[in-house]
Structures are given as structure tokens and as C-alpha cells.
Scaffold this motif. Structure first.
Motif, PDB file in Angstrom:
ATOM      1  N   ARG A  55       8.375  -0.775  10.824  1.00 37.49           N
ATOM      2  CA  ARG A  55       9.296   0.357  10.801  1.00 37.49           C
ATOM      3  C   ARG A  55       9.397   1.038   9.451  1.00 37.49           C
ATOM      4  O   ARG A  55       9.403   2.260   9.353  1.00 37.49           O
ATOM      5  CB  ARG A  55      10.691  -0.095  11.254  1.00 37.49           C
ATOM      6  CG  ARG A  55      11.708   1.023  11.380  1.00 37.49           C
ATOM      7  CD  ARG A  55      13.047   0.518  11.851  1.00 37.49           C
ATOM      8  NE  ARG A  55      13.590  -0.523  11.014  1.00 37.49           N
ATOM      9  CZ  ARG A  55      14.232  -0.314   9.862  1.00 37.49           C
ATOM     10  NH1 ARG A  55      14.425   0.904   9.419  1.00 37.49           N
ATOM     11  NH2 ARG A  55      14.698  -1.336   9.164  1.00 37.49           N
ATOM     12  N   ALA A  56       9.489   0.277   8.358  1.00 35.26           N
ATOM     13  CA  ALA A  56       9.737   0.859   7.038  1.00 35.26           C
ATOM     14  C   ALA A  56       9.373  -0.156   5.962  1.00 35.26           C
ATOM     15  O   ALA A  56       9.082  -1.319   6.251  1.00 35.26           O
ATOM     16  CB  ALA A  56      11.209   1.242   6.912  1.00 35.26           C
ATOM     17  N   GLN A  83       3.230   3.006   5.755  1.00 32.62           N
ATOM     18  CA  GLN A  83       3.489   2.299   7.005  1.00 32.62           C
ATOM     19  C   GLN A  83       2.273   1.489   7.442  1.00 32.62           C
ATOM     20  O   GLN A  83       1.150   1.991   7.485  1.00 32.62           O
ATOM     21  CB  GLN A  83       3.868   3.291   8.102  1.00 32.62           C
ATOM     22  CG  GLN A  83       4.326   2.599   9.379  1.00 32.62           C
ATOM     23  CD  GLN A  83       4.816   3.583  10.419  1.00 32.62           C
ATOM     24  OE1 GLN A  83       4.207   4.610  10.651  1.00 32.62           O
ATOM     25  NE2 GLN A  83       5.934   3.250  11.045  1.00 32.62           N
ATOM     26  N   THR A  84       2.519   0.232   7.785  1.00 32.40           N
ATOM     27  CA  THR A  84       1.471  -0.684   8.233  1.00 32.40           C
ATOM     28  C   THR A  84       1.404  -0.698   9.752  1.00 32.40           C
ATOM     29  O   THR A  84       2.426  -0.866  10.418  1.00 32.40           O
ATOM     30  CB  THR A  84       1.729  -2.106   7.707  1.00 32.40           C
ATOM     31  OG1 THR A  84       1.702  -2.087   6.279  1.00 32.40           O
ATOM     32  CG2 THR A  84       0.684  -3.087   8.215  1.00 32.40           C
ATOM     33  N   VAL A  98       0.857  -1.179   0.000  1.00 31.90           N
ATOM     34  CA  VAL A  98       0.000   0.000   0.000  1.00 31.90           C
ATOM     35  C   VAL A  98       0.898   1.234   0.000  1.00 31.90           C
ATOM     36  O   VAL A  98       1.907   1.278   0.704  1.00 31.90           O
ATOM     37  CB  VAL A  98      -0.928   0.013   1.237  1.00 31.90           C
ATOM     38  CG1 VAL A  98      -1.880   1.182   1.196  1.00 31.90           C
ATOM     39  CG2 VAL A  98      -1.705  -1.307   1.346  1.00 31.90           C
ATOM     40  N   GLY A  99       0.529   2.242  -0.770  1.00 33.78           N
ATOM     41  CA  GLY A  99       1.347   3.438  -0.896  1.00 33.78           C
ATOM     42  C   GLY A  99       1.161   4.450   0.212  1.00 33.78           C
ATOM     43  O   GLY A  99       1.969   5.370   0.356  1.00 33.78           O
ATOM     44  N   SER A 100       0.096   4.327   1.002  1.00 36.26           N
ATOM     45  CA  SER A 100      -0.159   5.261   2.100  1.00 36.26           C
ATOM     46  C   SER A 100      -0.342   4.460   3.391  1.00 36.26           C
ATOM     47  O   SER A 100      -0.480   3.241   3.369  1.00 36.26           O
ATOM     48  CB  SER A 100      -1.398   6.102   1.806  1.00 36.26           C
ATOM     49  OG  SER A 100      -2.524   5.267   1.619  1.00 36.26           O
ATOM     50  N   LEU A 157       4.538  -8.691   5.976  1.00 39.86           N
ATOM     51  CA  LEU A 157       5.631  -8.032   5.263  1.00 39.86           C
ATOM     52  C   LEU A 157       5.104  -6.764   4.625  1.00 39.86           C
ATOM     53  O   LEU A 157       4.144  -6.806   3.857  1.00 39.86           O
ATOM     54  CB  LEU A 157       6.198  -8.965   4.188  1.00 39.86           C
ATOM     55  CG  LEU A 157       7.265  -8.382   3.267  1.00 39.86           C
ATOM     56  CD1 LEU A 157       8.520  -8.018   4.049  1.00 39.86           C
ATOM     57  CD2 LEU A 157       7.590  -9.391   2.163  1.00 39.86           C
ATOM     58  N   GLN A 158       5.712  -5.634   4.957  1.00 36.94           N
ATOM     59  CA  GLN A 158       5.319  -4.349   4.368  1.00 36.94           C
ATOM     60  C   GLN A 158       6.124  -4.144   3.093  1.00 36.94           C
ATOM     61  O   GLN A 158       7.282  -3.767   3.136  1.00 36.94           O
ATOM     62  CB  GLN A 158       5.567  -3.203   5.355  1.00 36.94           C
ATOM     63  CG  GLN A 158       5.182  -1.852   4.788  1.00 36.94           C
ATOM     64  CD  GLN A 158       5.510  -0.723   5.738  1.00 36.94           C
ATOM     65  OE1 GLN A 158       5.180  -0.781   6.911  1.00 36.94           O
ATOM     66  NE2 GLN A 158       6.161   0.294   5.217  1.00 36.94           N
ATOM     67  N   THR A 159       5.509  -4.420   1.944  1.00 41.32           N
ATOM     68  CA  THR A 159       6.199  -4.256   0.659  1.00 41.32           C
ATOM     69  C   THR A 159       5.982  -2.873   0.067  1.00 41.32           C
ATOM     70  O   THR A 159       6.753  -2.437  -0.780  1.00 41.32           O
ATOM     71  CB  THR A 159       5.748  -5.329  -0.352  1.00 41.32           C
ATOM     72  OG1 THR A 159       4.340  -5.226  -0.541  1.00 41.32           O
ATOM     73  CG2 THR A 159       6.108  -6.718   0.131  1.00 41.32           C
ATOM     74  N   GLY A 160       4.935  -2.186   0.487  1.00 40.09           N
ATOM     75  CA  GLY A 160       4.654  -0.846  -0.024  1.00 40.09           C
ATOM     76  C   GLY A 160       5.301   0.229   0.834  1.00 40.09           C
ATOM     77  O   GLY A 160       5.829  -0.029   1.916  1.00 40.09           O
ATOM     78  N   ALA A 161       5.250   1.464   0.351  1.00 40.92           N
ATOM     79  CA  ALA A 161       5.852   2.596   1.062  1.00 40.92           C
ATOM     80  C   ALA A 161       5.020   3.054   2.253  1.00 40.92           C
ATOM     81  O   ALA A 161       5.536   3.679   3.174  1.00 40.92           O
ATOM     82  CB  ALA A 161       6.050   3.763   0.100  1.00 40.92           C
TER      83      ALA A 161
END
Length: 81
Positions: free
Chosen positions: A57-58, A37-38, A6-8, A31-35
Motif C-alpha cells: 500500500r505505501a 510502490q512494490t 527503492v525510490g520508484s 517490507l517496503q522501506t522506500g517510497a
């Protein structure tokens, strides 16, 4: 594994056991693959223990949710407050 692309800023919600009955001891990797923050969010009645917080974190950070009791989880991994 759940990939959050997700981009936002975005949320991943952990449901009550009555909605999704994962066995105690289950492990789910996020796993956060988008920019964007989850943030891991507990549905009312669910407890998620973690330190220092429940945000990945990122981009490319990951964590694992481990079910410890009926509606209790622990999150371990690359987390921030």
C-alpha cells in the motif's frame, strides 16, 4: 525479511520452485522501506493468491508470502489492488 528500498515503482518476483526450493510452509516477509510502490509478481507457472491485490500500500507497508504448495503462495498483509 526482504526490504525493498527503492525510490520508484518496483517488482519483487517470486521464482519457480525449480529455481528456489523453499519448503512448503515457508514464510517470507516483504517490507517496503522506500517510497516506490512494490508489486509482487509471479514467475510463469507460479500462483500467488491475495486480496485485494499484490501491491504494497505505501512506504513501511509489509506483507508475508506463505508457500502452500510447490508453486503456490498466498500473500497476506497491507496490500492494495
Amino acid at each position: 525479511m526482504i526490504e525493498m528500498n527503492v525510490g520508484s515503482a518496483n517488482n519483487l518476483t517470486v521464482p519457480l520452485n525449480s529455481s528456489q526450493a523453499f519448503p512448503i510452509g515457508s514464510q517470507v516477509t516483504i517490507l517496503q522501506t522506500g517510497a516506490g510502490q512494490t508489486t509482487i509478481v509471479a514467475t510463469g507457472g507460479v500462483t500467488i493468491n491475495a486480496t485485494p491485490g499484490l501491491k504494497l500500500r505505501a512506504q513501511w507497508s509489509s506483507c508475508t508470502l506463505i508457500k502452500r504448495a510447490t508453486d503456490t503462495w498466498v500473500a497476506i498483509g497491507d496490500l492494495v489492488a
